[in-house]
Design an enzyme around this catalytic site. Structure first.
Site, PDB file in Angstrom:
ATOM      1  N   LEU A  38       4.042   5.753  -5.797  1.00 51.01           N
ATOM      2  CA  LEU A  38       5.404   6.038  -6.279  1.00 51.01           C
ATOM      3  C   LEU A  38       5.688   6.740  -7.487  1.00 51.01           C
ATOM      4  CD1 LEU A  38       6.579   3.022  -4.437  1.00 51.01           C
ATOM      5  CD2 LEU A  38       6.965   5.039  -3.605  1.00 51.01           C
ATOM      6  N   HIS A  94      -3.270  -6.098  -2.557  1.00 50.04           N
ATOM      7  CA  HIS A  94      -4.019  -4.929  -2.904  1.00 50.04           C
ATOM      8  C   HIS A  94      -5.432  -5.324  -2.567  1.00 50.04           C
ATOM      9  CE1 HIS A  94      -6.450  -1.812  -4.714  1.00 50.04           C
ATOM     10  NE2 HIS A  94      -7.422  -2.585  -5.143  1.00 50.04           N
ATOM     11  N   ASN A 137       3.011  -5.718  -3.567  1.00 47.19           N
ATOM     12  CA  ASN A 137       2.304  -4.815  -3.208  1.00 47.19           C
ATOM     13  C   ASN A 137       1.009  -5.639  -2.737  1.00 47.19           C
ATOM     14  OD1 ASN A 137       0.934  -2.294  -2.220  1.00 47.19           O
ATOM     15  ND2 ASN A 137      -0.335  -2.530  -4.238  1.00 47.19           N
ATOM     16  N   MET A 153       0.709   4.302   1.397  1.00 46.13           N
ATOM     17  CA  MET A 153      -0.195   4.972   0.565  1.00 46.13           C
ATOM     18  C   MET A 153      -0.086   5.755   0.093  1.00 46.13           C
ATOM     19  SD  MET A 153      -3.273   3.356   1.579  1.00 46.13           S
ATOM     20  CE  MET A 153      -3.684   4.340   1.027  1.00 46.13           C
ATOM     21  N   ARG A 154       1.354   6.423  -0.407  1.00 40.37           N
ATOM     22  CA  ARG A 154       1.646   6.976  -1.436  1.00 40.37           C
ATOM     23  C   ARG A 154       1.880   6.681  -2.227  1.00 40.37           C
ATOM     24  NH1 ARG A 154       1.558  12.295  -0.789  1.00 40.37           N
ATOM     25  NH2 ARG A 154       3.817  12.526  -1.389  1.00 40.37           N
TER      26      ARG A 154
HETATM   27  C1  GRF Z   1      -4.049  -3.810   3.806  1.00 39.54           C
HETATM   28  O1  GRF Z   1      -6.279  -3.861   3.300  1.00 39.54           O
HETATM   29  C2  GRF Z   1      -4.086  -3.595   2.099  1.00 39.54           C
HETATM   30  O2  GRF Z   1      -4.729  -4.380   1.392  1.00 39.54           O
HETATM   31  C3  GRF Z   1      -4.009  -2.192   1.732  1.00 39.54           C
HETATM   32  O3  GRF Z   1      -4.127  -0.841   3.374  1.00 39.54           O
HETATM   33  C4  GRF Z   1      -4.367  -2.033   4.148  1.00 39.54           C
HETATM   34  C5  GRF Z   1      -2.982  -1.551   4.884  1.00 39.54           C
HETATM   35  O4  GRF Z   1      -3.610  -2.185   6.442  1.00 39.54           O
HETATM   36  N1  GRF Z   1      -2.903  -2.285   0.849  1.00 39.54           N
HETATM   37  P1  GRF Z   1      -2.378  -3.076   7.121  1.00 39.54           P
HETATM   38  O5  GRF Z   1      -1.844  -1.489   7.691  1.00 39.54           O
HETATM   39  O6  GRF Z   1      -1.294  -3.552   6.983  1.00 39.54           O
HETATM   40  O7  GRF Z   1      -3.155  -2.944   8.282  1.00 39.54           O
END
Ligand code: GRF
Length: 215
Positions: free
Chosen positions: A95, A111, A109, A92-93
């Site tokens: 980059l 999404h 990634n 969640m950072r």
């Molecule tokens: C997932 O929904 C992913 O698509 C998003 O963040 C969430 C991460 O979930 N980028 P987890 O930590 O893999 O359970």
């Protein structure tokens, strides 16, 4: 083909990380997970990674005064471990261009939307607000612009009457756990390659039918 040395970067519970670790245990998987890194020391996924027998390290972004110095520490740790490829999985950072360009073509990634729809956060809330009847998830290469990189794989999930953010997120997460390992396999074995800013595939696939929602 030698197996690529992969690191997974997380910030939270790590369910996608677990699906990647499990998939990469297959003897024919063209990559091996060598390291899990989190920018949050309290990320639940760190314990899950350790339970799976992997080195799992926290590099707390709050301990660094700038984004750049945090990323230099991240990069140094990845390099020390001989990492060749990165999977962001709920990392969640945002980059910087420096880091993204350093790992260009070597960082994926996942999404939770059908990109290019709903870049950014709160994708399920926004999908419900817009009234779309199909939603889903996307695995893409990371480029400096957020959630804008070349697409490797997508899964489509119907939105049904009565769906809430939670019910939709849960159904999409099931598909994320299938899609990410499949996409990583294709990138590691070269059947999906970056060419001139797009993903080129060495195999074609059946166009099949279509998902009609309501169907
Ligand atoms: C997932 O929904 C992913 O698509 C998003 O963040 C969430 C991460 O979930 N980028 P987890 O930590 O893999 O359970």
């Amino acid at each position: 083909m030698s197996r690529r040395r992969i690191a997974i970067l997380i910030s939270g519970r790590g369910s996608n990380m677990v699906s990647l670790i499990e998939a990469a245990r297959a003897p024919d998987f063209p990559g091996e997970i060598f390291l899990v890194l989190s920018n949050r020391p309290d990320a639940g996924g760190l314990d899950l990674a350790r339970e799976a027998g992997l080195p799992a390290l926290a590099i707390d972004h709050k301990a660094y005064s700038t984004r750049e110095s945090f990323e230099q520490a991240l990069d140094a740790t990845l390099t020390e471990h001989g990492i060749e490829f990165i999977c962001l999985a709920g990392f969640m950072r945002v980059l910087t261009n420096w880091f993204v360009e350093r790992w260009a073509g070597r960082m994926l990634n996942i999404h939770p939307s059908l990109l290019p729809l709903f870049r950014g956060t709160q994708t399920h809330r926004r999908a419900l607000d817009e009234g779309v009847l199909v939603h889903g998830c996307t695995v893409h290469f990371v480029v400096p612009e957020l959630d804008a990189g070349p697409i490797v794989a997508q899964a489509v999930v119907p939105v049904v009457p009565g769906d809430t953010e939670e019910s939709l997120a849960a159904r999409i997460l099931v598909q994320e756990h299938k899609l990410y390992p499949q996409a990583l396999r294709m990138v590691c074995d070269g059947s999906a390659r970056l060419e001139n800013g797009r993903v080129a595939f060495s195999q074609s696939w059946d166009a099949g039918g279509a998902l009609h929602s309501p169907g």
